[in-house]
Scaffold this motif. Structure first.
Motif, PDB file in Angstrom:
ATOM      1  N   GLY A 145       0.780  -1.231   0.000  1.00  0.00           N
ATOM      2  CA  GLY A 145       0.000   0.000   0.000  1.00  0.00           C
ATOM      3  C   GLY A 145       0.810   1.279   0.000  1.00  0.00           C
ATOM      4  N   TYR A 146       2.132   1.164  -0.162  1.00  0.00           N
ATOM      5  CA  TYR A 146       2.955   2.368  -0.215  1.00  0.00           C
ATOM      6  C   TYR A 146       2.750   3.111  -1.527  1.00  0.00           C
ATOM      7  CZ  TYR A 146       5.589   1.429   4.032  1.00  0.00           C
ATOM      8  OH  TYR A 146       5.945   1.240   5.345  1.00  0.00           O
ATOM      9  N   LYS A 147       2.816   4.444  -1.452  1.00  0.00           N
ATOM     10  CA  LYS A 147       2.708   5.312  -2.617  1.00  0.00           C
ATOM     11  C   LYS A 147       3.873   6.294  -2.607  1.00  0.00           C
ATOM     12  CE  LYS A 147      -2.353   5.070  -2.391  1.00  0.00           C
ATOM     13  NZ  LYS A 147      -3.624   5.846  -2.334  1.00  0.00           N
ATOM     14  N   ARG A 148       4.323   6.652  -3.797  1.00  0.00           N
ATOM     15  CA  ARG A 148       5.441   7.593  -3.924  1.00  0.00           C
ATOM     16  C   ARG A 148       4.958   9.019  -3.679  1.00  0.00           C
ATOM     17  NH1 ARG A 148       7.108  10.764  -8.115  1.00  0.00           N
ATOM     18  NH2 ARG A 148       5.603   9.761  -9.521  1.00  0.00           N
ATOM     19  N   ILE A 149       5.660   9.742  -2.796  1.00  0.00           N
ATOM     20  CA  ILE A 149       5.356  11.148  -2.576  1.00  0.00           C
ATOM     21  C   ILE A 149       6.002  11.936  -3.708  1.00  0.00           C
ATOM     22  CG2 ILE A 149       5.452  13.074  -0.957  1.00  0.00           C
ATOM     23  CD1 ILE A 149       5.944  11.044   1.281  1.00  0.00           C
ATOM     24  N   ASP A 150       5.215  12.678  -4.442  1.00  0.00           N
ATOM     25  CA  ASP A 150       5.651  13.280  -5.698  1.00  0.00           C
ATOM     26  C   ASP A 150       6.438  14.571  -5.464  1.00  0.00           C
ATOM     27  OD1 ASP A 150       6.039  13.789  -8.326  1.00  0.00           O
ATOM     28  OD2 ASP A 150       3.947  14.220  -8.820  1.00  0.00           O
ATOM     29  N   PHE A 151       7.732  14.410  -5.166  1.00  0.00           N
ATOM     30  CA  PHE A 151       8.667  15.540  -5.109  1.00  0.00           C
ATOM     31  C   PHE A 151      10.084  14.985  -5.249  1.00  0.00           C
ATOM     32  CE2 PHE A 151       9.052  13.934  -0.904  1.00  0.00           C
ATOM     33  CZ  PHE A 151      10.160  14.496  -0.288  1.00  0.00           C
TER      34      PHE A 151
END
Length: 223
Positions: A145-151
């Motif tokens: 369930g991990y998602k990439r933080i977009d920065f």
């Protein structure tokens, strides 16, 4: 299989765990043996090993921030194939964190993790242990369930030499799977606190933190 917490550098299980870390991770990601004394004795840092027949077969380190109501997974090591170690560590860690949040009168908001991006950096062999292959790990963490933080993300080297380490993504696993963004202020506060232990930080890291201060939210993307 036993889930055993390590809280002292003299614990024989710690020596075994540290050797495993050196076999698996690149040198800049492994804190020197003696520098582990204070982290292990810190009640907020939770280091557990999976013990099979008296031997360390896997390990995980994580922490829970009471005021932020978030956790950080520092690392997870699977040292042997075919034993279900990854699932065991993830399940036991989640149960522990849920209990900590409950004691805090809250439901866990989510958990941070740094994840190698092997599509950008492909030289990490991780000791030849197949479950630790960065392509495999990335897909497993996506399943969790991990998602990439977009920065654009960099972090200071754990060798405390002021070098910037790239080739990773900072990710977040929200308890609410439908969550699509994260407060930039939370990310800034978390990173500032998490890396306070390293006095030598590169300019790229300071620039990144300053950029976060000027944002309100960050998108959560699939990995």
């Amino acid at each position: 299989m036993q889930y055993v917490r390590i809280q002292n550098i003299s614990d024989p299980l710690f020596a075994s765990m540290h050797r495993l870390m050196q076999e698996v991770f690149p040198p800049e990601e492994v804190l020197d043996f003696d520098l582990w004394k204070e982290p292990l004795e810190d009640p907020g840092i939770r280091v557990f090993v999976a013990v099979v027949n008296g031997e360390v077969a896997g390990a995980t380190e994580y922490r829970y921030y009471t005021d932020l109501n978030v956790a950080m997974t520092d690392f997870t090591i699977i040292g042997r194939e075919g034993l279900g170690i990854g699932r065991f560590l993830a399940r036991e860690r989640q149960k522990d964190l849920m209990n900590l949040a409950k004691e805090n009168g809250k439901e866990l908001y989510g958990m941070f993790a740094e994840i190698y991006d092997p599509y950008r950096v492909q030289e990490h062999a991780f000791g030849g242990i197949k479950p630790m292959d960065p392509f495999v790990r990335r897909e497993v963490l996506s399943h969790l369930g991990y998602k990439r933080i977009d920065f654009p993300y960099v972090h200071p080297s754990w060798q405390n030499d002021g070098e910037a380490v790239a080739g990773l993504d900072l990710c977040f696993m929200p308890t609410n799977e439908d969550q699509q963004e994260l407060e930039a202020s939370l990310v800034k506060t978390f990173l500032t606190r998490y890396y306070a232990v390293l006095p030598q930080k590169p300019k790229a890291w300071h620039d990144m933190v300053e950029d976060l201060a000027g944002r309100e939210t960050l998108a959560l993307r699939p990995i």
